[in-house]
Scaffold this motif. Structure first.
Motif, PDB file in Angstrom:
ATOM      1  N   MET A  48       0.656  -0.997  -0.035  1.00  0.00           N
ATOM      2  CA  MET A  48      -0.278   0.073  -0.318  1.00  0.00           C
ATOM      3  C   MET A  48       0.874   1.226  -0.110  1.00  0.00           C
ATOM      4  SD  MET A  48      -3.514  -0.128   2.432  1.00  0.00           S
ATOM      5  CE  MET A  48      -4.895  -2.038   1.581  1.00  0.00           C
ATOM      6  N   ILE A  49       1.814   1.149   0.264  1.00  0.00           N
ATOM      7  CA  ILE A  49       2.868   2.074   0.601  1.00  0.00           C
ATOM      8  C   ILE A  49       3.418   2.255  -0.280  1.00  0.00           C
ATOM      9  CG2 ILE A  49       4.792   2.922   1.545  1.00  0.00           C
ATOM     10  CD1 ILE A  49       4.072   1.945   4.139  1.00  0.00           C
ATOM     11  N   LYS A  50       4.172   1.357  -1.351  1.00  0.00           N
ATOM     12  CA  LYS A  50       4.511   1.993  -2.772  1.00  0.00           C
ATOM     13  C   LYS A  50       3.469   2.243  -3.652  1.00  0.00           C
ATOM     14  CE  LYS A  50       8.186  -1.574  -2.371  1.00  0.00           C
ATOM     15  NZ  LYS A  50       8.053  -1.299  -1.341  1.00  0.00           N
ATOM     16  N   THR A  51       1.739   2.031  -3.836  1.00  0.00           N
ATOM     17  CA  THR A  51       1.440   2.813  -4.402  1.00  0.00           C
ATOM     18  C   THR A  51       1.239   4.197  -4.211  1.00  0.00           C
ATOM     19  OG1 THR A  51       0.146   0.278  -4.082  1.00  0.00           O
ATOM     20  CG2 THR A  51      -1.363   2.285  -5.013  1.00  0.00           C
ATOM     21  N   ILE A  52       0.999   4.411  -3.075  1.00  0.00           N
ATOM     22  CA  ILE A  52       1.311   6.146  -2.359  1.00  0.00           C
ATOM     23  C   ILE A  52       1.848   6.687  -2.628  1.00  0.00           C
ATOM     24  CG2 ILE A  52       0.790   7.926   0.003  1.00  0.00           C
ATOM     25  CD1 ILE A  52      -2.106   6.419  -0.950  1.00  0.00           C
ATOM     26  N   GLU A  53       3.295   6.104  -3.003  1.00  0.00           N
ATOM     27  CA  GLU A  53       4.660   7.044  -3.008  1.00  0.00           C
ATOM     28  C   GLU A  53       4.211   7.060  -4.605  1.00  0.00           C
ATOM     29  OE1 GLU A  53       7.681   3.824  -1.765  1.00  0.00           O
ATOM     30  OE2 GLU A  53       8.017   5.438  -0.239  1.00  0.00           O
ATOM     31  N   ILE A  54       4.027   5.345  -5.620  1.00  0.00           N
ATOM     32  CA  ILE A  54       3.613   6.339  -6.899  1.00  0.00           C
ATOM     33  C   ILE A  54       2.465   7.476  -6.829  1.00  0.00           C
ATOM     34  CG2 ILE A  54       2.422   5.241  -9.217  1.00  0.00           C
ATOM     35  CD1 ILE A  54       5.342   4.239  -8.752  1.00  0.00           C
ATOM     36  N   CYS A  55       1.481   7.050  -6.293  1.00  0.00           N
ATOM     37  CA  CYS A  55       0.345   8.515  -6.760  1.00  0.00           C
ATOM     38  C   CYS A  55       1.193   9.816  -6.363  1.00  0.00           C
ATOM     39  CB  CYS A  55      -0.528   8.081  -5.558  1.00  0.00           C
ATOM     40  SG  CYS A  55      -1.140   6.986  -5.557  1.00  0.00           S
ATOM     41  N   ASN A  56       2.246   9.878  -5.438  1.00  0.00           N
ATOM     42  CA  ASN A  56       2.421  11.194  -5.535  1.00  0.00           C
ATOM     43  C   ASN A  56       3.505  11.619  -6.109  1.00  0.00           C
ATOM     44  OD1 ASN A  56       1.717  11.240  -2.440  1.00  0.00           O
ATOM     45  ND2 ASN A  56       4.055  10.178  -1.477  1.00  0.00           N
ATOM     46  N   LEU A  57       3.849  10.525  -6.796  1.00  0.00           N
ATOM     47  CA  LEU A  57       4.327  10.769  -8.747  1.00  0.00           C
ATOM     48  C   LEU A  57       3.782  11.120  -9.877  1.00  0.00           C
ATOM     49  CD1 LEU A  57       7.392   8.249  -8.161  1.00  0.00           C
ATOM     50  CD2 LEU A  57       7.811  10.920  -7.979  1.00  0.00           C
ATOM     51  N   ASN A  88      -3.244   0.141  10.978  1.00  0.00           N
ATOM     52  CA  ASN A  88      -2.108   0.134   9.864  1.00  0.00           C
ATOM     53  C   ASN A  88      -2.636   0.994   9.319  1.00  0.00           C
ATOM     54  OD1 ASN A  88      -1.380  -2.305  11.380  1.00  0.00           O
ATOM     55  ND2 ASN A  88      -2.919  -2.921  10.655  1.00  0.00           N
ATOM     56  N   PHE A  89      -3.846   1.227   8.172  1.00  0.00           N
ATOM     57  CA  PHE A  89      -4.209   1.983   7.801  1.00  0.00           C
ATOM     58  C   PHE A  89      -3.347   3.823   7.979  1.00  0.00           C
ATOM     59  CE2 PHE A  89      -5.466   5.364   4.021  1.00  0.00           C
ATOM     60  CZ  PHE A  89      -5.682   3.755   3.012  1.00  0.00           C
ATOM     61  N   GLU A  90      -2.936   4.110   8.764  1.00  0.00           N
ATOM     62  CA  GLU A  90      -2.708   5.248   9.576  1.00  0.00           C
ATOM     63  C   GLU A  90      -0.884   5.232   9.091  1.00  0.00           C
ATOM     64  OE1 GLU A  90      -4.198   7.740  10.724  1.00  0.00           O
ATOM     65  OE2 GLU A  90      -5.981   7.875  11.076  1.00  0.00           O
ATOM     66  N   LYS A  91      -0.701   4.798   9.320  1.00  0.00           N
ATOM     67  CA  LYS A  91       0.452   4.278   8.715  1.00  0.00           C
ATOM     68  C   LYS A  91       0.852   4.385   7.718  1.00  0.00           C
ATOM     69  CE  LYS A  91       1.214   0.416  12.571  1.00  0.00           C
ATOM     70  NZ  LYS A  91       2.064  -0.857  12.616  1.00  0.00           N
ATOM     71  N   VAL A  92       0.074   3.949   7.009  1.00  0.00           N
ATOM     72  CA  VAL A  92       0.235   3.336   5.397  1.00  0.00           C
ATOM     73  C   VAL A  92       0.027   5.497   4.562  1.00  0.00           C
ATOM     74  CG1 VAL A  92      -0.727   3.133   1.843  1.00  0.00           C
ATOM     75  CG2 VAL A  92      -0.668   1.591   4.467  1.00  0.00           C
ATOM     76  N   LEU A  93      -1.134   6.298   5.234  1.00  0.00           N
ATOM     77  CA  LEU A  93      -1.601   8.122   5.131  1.00  0.00           C
ATOM     78  C   LEU A  93      -0.016   8.414   5.600  1.00  0.00           C
ATOM     79  CD1 LEU A  93      -5.296   8.283   6.702  1.00  0.00           C
ATOM     80  CD2 LEU A  93      -4.338   8.521   4.099  1.00  0.00           C
ATOM     81  N   GLY A  94       0.231   8.329   6.382  1.00  0.00           N
ATOM     82  CA  GLY A  94       2.069   8.659   6.203  1.00  0.00           C
ATOM     83  C   GLY A  94       2.701   9.506   5.097  1.00  0.00           C
ATOM     84  N   TYR A  95       2.787   8.692   4.531  1.00  0.00           N
ATOM     85  CA  TYR A  95       3.592   8.555   3.209  1.00  0.00           C
ATOM     86  C   TYR A  95       2.594   9.346   1.839  1.00  0.00           C
ATOM     87  CZ  TYR A  95       6.600   5.651   4.591  1.00  0.00           C
ATOM     88  OH  TYR A  95       7.704   4.714   6.025  1.00  0.00           O
ATOM     89  N   ARG A  96       1.496   9.986   2.194  1.00  0.00           N
ATOM     90  CA  ARG A  96       0.495  10.437   1.292  1.00  0.00           C
ATOM     91  C   ARG A  96       0.964  12.398   1.094  1.00  0.00           C
ATOM     92  NH1 ARG A  96      -3.824  14.481   1.852  1.00  0.00           N
ATOM     93  NH2 ARG A  96      -4.945  14.357  -0.392  1.00  0.00           N
ATOM     94  N   LYS A  97       1.078  12.611  -0.016  1.00  0.00           N
ATOM     95  CA  LYS A  97       2.105  14.060  -0.142  1.00  0.00           C
ATOM     96  C   LYS A  97       0.894  14.515  -1.426  1.00  0.00           C
ATOM     97  CE  LYS A  97       5.706  12.671   2.280  1.00  0.00           C
ATOM     98  NZ  LYS A  97       5.626  13.188   3.850  1.00  0.00           N
TER      99      LYS A  97
END
Length: 214
Positions: A48-57, A88-97
Motif C-alpha cells: 500500500m505504501i508503494k502504491t501511495i508513493e506512485i500516486c505522489n509522483l 495500520n492504514f494510518e501508517k500508510v497515510l503518513g506517506y501521502r504527499k
C-alpha cells in the motif's frame, strides 16, 4: 494500464501516463492490513505504501483500495476488523504527499456498514468510497437506494460492469441483470470507470453508455 506488484518500483514504465488525470486501482490480491497474520500485514502495508508513493509522483485524482473485509472469514466482527484496518492504514497515510483522494471499494460485504465505520474512524475529508455496482449485485442484502444514501456525499468513483448475480463476471454493461441506466440516474460522482476484461467489451460498454443519452 495494468501493472504488477513490482512494476510500481520502475517509475520509467509510467512516463507514458505522466500529465494525465488518473484514477489508480491499488493491488488487492492477498493484500490485507487487517489480517490476523502479522506477516501478511507487514507485506500488505508495504504494498500500500508503494502504491501511495506512485500516486505522489503522478497526476492522480483518486486511488482505490480494497479493505478486503469478508464477513464470513472474519466471523462478522466488523468492529475488530475496522480497528485493525484503520490502525495500520494510518501508517500508510503518513506517506501521502499529494492532494489526491482515497476511496475504499465495496467487494464482499453485504451492506454499507463497515465502509462507513472505516472512513469515520480515519476521519479525513479526502477519504471516501468507490462504489462497485457489480459487487453490490452479487453480495448486497440492502437496496441500492439505501446503500447510496448511506454513502451520500462520500462516493468519489463508480466501477461499472455487469453480471447475472452469480459470479463476478465483469461483463459489458448491457450483459447482465443490473439496470445500468437506472443506477446512473440515482447519484452522480466525479469518476466513472468501466471494468471489463477486454478491449471489445469496453468499446461495447462505451457505446452502450452513449446510447443511454444520460
Amino acid at each position: 494500464m495494468a501493472l504488477g506488484f513490482d512494476d510500481v518500483l520502475d517509475v520509467n514504465r509510467l512516463n507514458c501516463i505522466r500529465g494525465l488525470t488518473l484514477s489508480i486501482h491499488a493491488p488487492f490480491f492477498d493484500v490485507n492490513i487487517a489480517s490476523y497474520n502479522r506477516y501478511v500485514v507487514e507485506k500488505s502495508i508495504d504494498i500500500m505504501i508503494k502504491t501511495i508513493e506512485i500516486c505522489n509522483l503522478l497526476n492522480v485524482k483518486n486511488v482505490v483500495f480494497h479493505h478486503n473485509y469478508s464477513p464470513f472469514m472474519y466471523n462478522f466482527d466488523e468492529d475488530g476488523y475496522t480497528v485493525r484496518f484503520c490502525e495500520n492504514f494510518e501508517k500508510v497515510l503518513g506517506y501521502r504527499k499529494g492532494d489526491f483522494t482515497i476511496s475504499f471499494e465495496n467487494v464482499f460485504e453485504t451492506n454499507s456498514s463497515i465502509g462507513n465505520k472505516i472512513i469515520n474512524m480515519l476521519n479525513r475529508d479526502f477519504i471516501g468510497f468507490c462504489f462497485d455496482i457489480g459487487h453490490f449485485n452479487l453480495f448486497t442484502e440492502i437496496t441500492l437506494q439505501e446503500w447510496l444514501n448511506n454513502w451520500k456525499g462520500k462516493i468519489f468513483e463508480y466501477h461499472l460492469h455487469n453480471n447475472y448475480g452469480y459470479r463476478d463476471d465483469h461483463n459489458r454493461l448491457d450483459y447482465g441483470n443490473i439496470n445500468i441506466k437506472d443506477f446512473l440516474m440515482v447519484q452522480k460522482v466525479s469518476i466513472y470507470t468501466i471494468e471489463n476484461r477486454n478491449v471489445e467489451d469496453t468499446e461495447a460498454s462505451i457505446n452502450y453508455l452513449k446510447s443511454l443519452c444520460l
